[in-house]
Design an enzyme around this catalytic site. Structure first.
Site, PDB file in Angstrom:
ATOM      1  N   LYS A 124       0.831  -1.203   0.000  1.00 20.57           N
ATOM      2  CA  LYS A 124       0.000   0.000   0.000  1.00 20.57           C
ATOM      3  C   LYS A 124       0.867   1.256   0.000  1.00 20.57           C
ATOM      4  O   LYS A 124       0.632   2.180  -0.791  1.00 20.57           O
ATOM      5  CB  LYS A 124      -0.926   0.012   1.222  1.00 20.57           C
ATOM      6  N   ASP A 164      -6.694   0.977   1.034  1.00 16.41           N
ATOM      7  CA  ASP A 164      -6.736   1.056   2.495  1.00 16.41           C
ATOM      8  C   ASP A 164      -8.111   0.591   2.971  1.00 16.41           C
ATOM      9  O   ASP A 164      -8.918   0.087   2.193  1.00 16.41           O
ATOM     10  CB  ASP A 164      -6.403   2.467   2.976  1.00 16.41           C
TER      11      ASP A 164
END
Length: 214
Positions: free
Chosen positions: A124, A142
């Site tokens: 991420k 997320d």
């Protein structure tokens, strides 16, 4: 989990997101690629606002890996001790700085594999840096994106990698650069976890979520 929306519905959704906010921005303060990767790594299990408050003075003192090494782990701790997991994060920040100096000439690499090899940097974080700094259409999934992707049917998936692939496969190419920012902001301020603000939602009529608030 909602069913995958069709292409035309998804394009209409992103047409509206674009009309509402043509150039969405990430909310983590940074001045260069290095401060961006540090800020994103620090944001794990912390709010962007909390990270920004902690890094305001830190980045004035240490905006390069060399300066961060000179500050040292204890110096980093002093600045970020209001952030969750600050000791482990400080250790990773120093390790990352050392690797960047030793292996990359003090520069942040611009490949996902190289970024993911750095301490405290996962997929991420790597995708955020690739997207925000190098404008590569990488999708950083997320909790907000995972939630609204499955709630709305824009990009459903059982895990973050599946949602990331659904974004890449189903969102029109011309909207991929800003896709994750639009969804993060929508999830953070409108399509919130406990009680989504459906009355204020600009895609309410296109969303199949069955438990809409009134």
């Amino acid at each position: 989990m909602a069913k995958q929306l069709d292409y035309h519905t998804i394009r209409t959704i992103f047409d509206r997101f674009h009309a509402s906010e043509p150039e969405p921005k990430g909310e983590l303060n940074h001045t260069n690629a290095y401060t961006l990767v540090v800020a994103v790594a620090l944001s794990a299990q912390a709010t962007d606002a909390g990270v920004n408050k902690a890094t305001e003075k830190l980045f004035q003192i240490a905006d390069t890996p060399e300066k961060m090494l000179a500050l040292g782990e204890e110096g980093v701790i002093e600045h970020i001790k209001t952030i969750g997991l600050f000791r482990n994060k400080a250790k990773n920040v120093i390790k990352m700085a050392q690797i960047l100096v030793d292996d990359y000439g003090g520069e942040v690499p611009n490949s996902r594999a190289a970024l993911e090899s750095l301490p405290g940097v996962g997929r991420k974080t790597a995708n955020v840096v690739l997207n925000m700094w190098w404008h590569y259409p990488a999708q950083a999934v997320d909790t907000h994106i995972f939630r609204i992707g499955n709630r709305t049917g824009i990009c459903p998936g059982k895990d973050v990698v599946a949602v990331e692939r659904a974004i890449e496969d189903n969102i029109p190419v011309d909207y991929q650069q800003h896709a994750h920012h639009w969804m993060i902001l929508h999830g953070r301020y409108i399509c919130v976890a406990r009680k989504p603000k459906c009355k204020a939602c600009i895609i309410n009529d296109l969303c199949p979520f069955e438990e809409k608030t009134t």
